[in-house]
Design an enzyme around this catalytic site. Structure first.
Site, mmCIF file in Angstrom:
data_model
loop_
_atom_site.group_PDB
_atom_site.id
_atom_site.type_symbol
_atom_site.label_atom_id
_atom_site.label_comp_id
_atom_site.label_asym_id
_atom_site.label_seq_id
_atom_site.Cartn_x
_atom_site.Cartn_y
_atom_site.Cartn_z
ATOM 1 N N GLY A 101 0.924 -1.205 -0.073
ATOM 2 C CA GLY A 101 -0.084 0.077 -0.088
ATOM 3 C C GLY A 101 0.856 1.375 0.016
ATOM 4 O O GLY A 101 2.017 1.052 -0.017
ATOM 5 N N SER A 102 0.267 2.236 -0.009
ATOM 6 C CA SER A 102 0.875 3.797 0.040
ATOM 7 C C SER A 102 1.645 4.183 1.462
ATOM 8 O O SER A 102 1.203 3.248 2.649
ATOM 9 C CB SER A 102 0.019 4.775 -0.340
ATOM 10 O OG SER A 102 -1.164 5.143 0.562
ATOM 11 N N MET A 103 2.003 5.170 1.580
ATOM 12 C CA MET A 103 2.607 5.623 2.807
ATOM 13 C C MET A 103 0.981 5.831 3.579
ATOM 14 O O MET A 103 0.114 6.297 3.161
ATOM 15 C CB MET A 103 3.023 7.136 2.887
ATOM 16 C CG MET A 103 4.537 7.204 2.104
ATOM 17 S SD MET A 103 5.678 6.694 3.331
ATOM 18 C CE MET A 103 7.025 7.464 2.501
ATOM 19 N N SER A 133 -0.723 3.949 5.199
ATOM 20 C CA SER A 133 -1.946 2.902 4.897
ATOM 21 C C SER A 133 -1.931 1.867 5.757
ATOM 22 O O SER A 133 -2.976 1.067 6.004
ATOM 23 C CB SER A 133 -1.711 2.180 3.635
ATOM 24 O OG SER A 133 -0.523 1.573 3.453
ATOM 25 N N GLY A 134 -1.200 1.598 6.781
ATOM 26 C CA GLY A 134 -1.214 0.723 8.013
ATOM 27 C C GLY A 134 -0.603 -0.301 7.681
ATOM 28 O O GLY A 134 -0.710 -1.492 8.271
ATOM 29 N N ASP A 155 10.081 -5.789 6.770
ATOM 30 C CA ASP A 155 9.429 -4.595 6.528
ATOM 31 C C ASP A 155 10.276 -3.716 5.660
ATOM 32 O O ASP A 155 11.210 -3.927 5.371
ATOM 33 C CB ASP A 155 9.199 -3.741 7.873
ATOM 34 C CG ASP A 155 8.169 -2.863 8.007
ATOM 35 O OD1 ASP A 155 7.450 -2.534 7.184
ATOM 36 O OD2 ASP A 155 8.398 -2.062 8.819
ATOM 37 N N GLU A 156 9.543 -2.547 4.840
ATOM 38 C CA GLU A 156 9.839 -1.597 4.060
ATOM 39 C C GLU A 156 10.687 -2.590 2.998
ATOM 40 O O GLU A 156 11.855 -2.170 2.193
ATOM 41 C CB GLU A 156 11.162 -0.877 4.855
ATOM 42 C CG GLU A 156 10.629 -0.074 5.683
ATOM 43 C CD GLU A 156 9.527 1.148 5.366
ATOM 44 O OE1 GLU A 156 9.436 1.472 4.183
ATOM 45 O OE2 GLU A 156 9.092 1.877 6.171
#
Ligand code: ZN
Length: 203
Positions: free
Chosen positions: A27-29, A31-32, A99-100
């Site tokens: 998802g985007s920034m 977005s959880g 993550d990331e």
């Protein structure tokens, strides 16, 4: 023996391929994504499974030791320089969180497959698109090989619709401004297109 044969051997020794799978949360920034990653990992911890998060060493927003979470039940997190390092460090982990993931090299695709094939549950979170709306790093290929993909959405700060784009507010040529989430706003498609046009016209 090649690196790949070595790693394959190391993981096939574990024998049990049951439960190995790849889950992608994208998802985007705002977005959880990370919240959803932590939610899944925390549930695995409740089930007494060994859990660890890996993240690219370039992501300096959070502490080097733990992924930030909303209570003291945080998950150990290890920054790694390259995707291959995850194989070395995850040998005794049942559930691997990444993550990331958009900042990793394309080696991450093979790494996730090797882990899942050896019985590890791999949960990957990352930005699916960069600030220009293009597929980001290894994410599109990870989505293709995943057993399960969840796209989470932010809320468009201009109109309140669901947002899937990360519009960059700062004017710079760098692809991502690390540690500066304030420099982005989540937008829906129509607001994103409007802003892109305005940015191009220098407003
Ligand atoms: Zn909008």
């Amino acid at each position: 023996m090649s690196h790949n044969e070595f790693f394959n051997g190391m993981f096939l020794e574990n024998g049990n391929a049951d439960g190995g799978r790849i889950e992608v949360i994208c998802g985007s920034m705002f977005s959880g994504k990370t919240e959803e990653l932590i939610r899944r990992l925390r549930r695995a911890k409740f089930a007494r499974q060994s859990v660890e998060i890996f993240k690219p060493a370039v992501d300096v927003r959070y502490s080097a030791v733990d992924v930030v979470s909303h209570d003291d039940n945080s998950i150990p997190s290890t920054p790694v320089e390259s995707a291959q390092n995850i194989l070395l460090l995850a040998s005794n982990v049942q559930v691997v969180g990444i993550d990331e993931a958009q900042f990793f090299d394309n080696g991450l695709i093979d790494v996730c497959n090797q882990l899942a094939n050896s019985g590890v549950r791999v949960i990957v979170a990352g930005l699916d698109m960069d600030y220009q709306g293009n597929p980001f790093g290894p994410m599109p290929k990870l989505m293709a090989i995943a057993d399960d993909v969840l796209k989470v959405h932010a809320v468009c700060v201009r109109c309140g619709a669901l947002a899937q784009f990360s519009h960059r507010l700062a004017k710079t040529d760098k692809l991502v401004l690390l540690g500066e989430t304030d420099s982005y706003e989540p937008l829906c498609r129509s607001c994103f297109l409007k802003m892109k046009t305005e940015d191009k016209n220098g407003n």
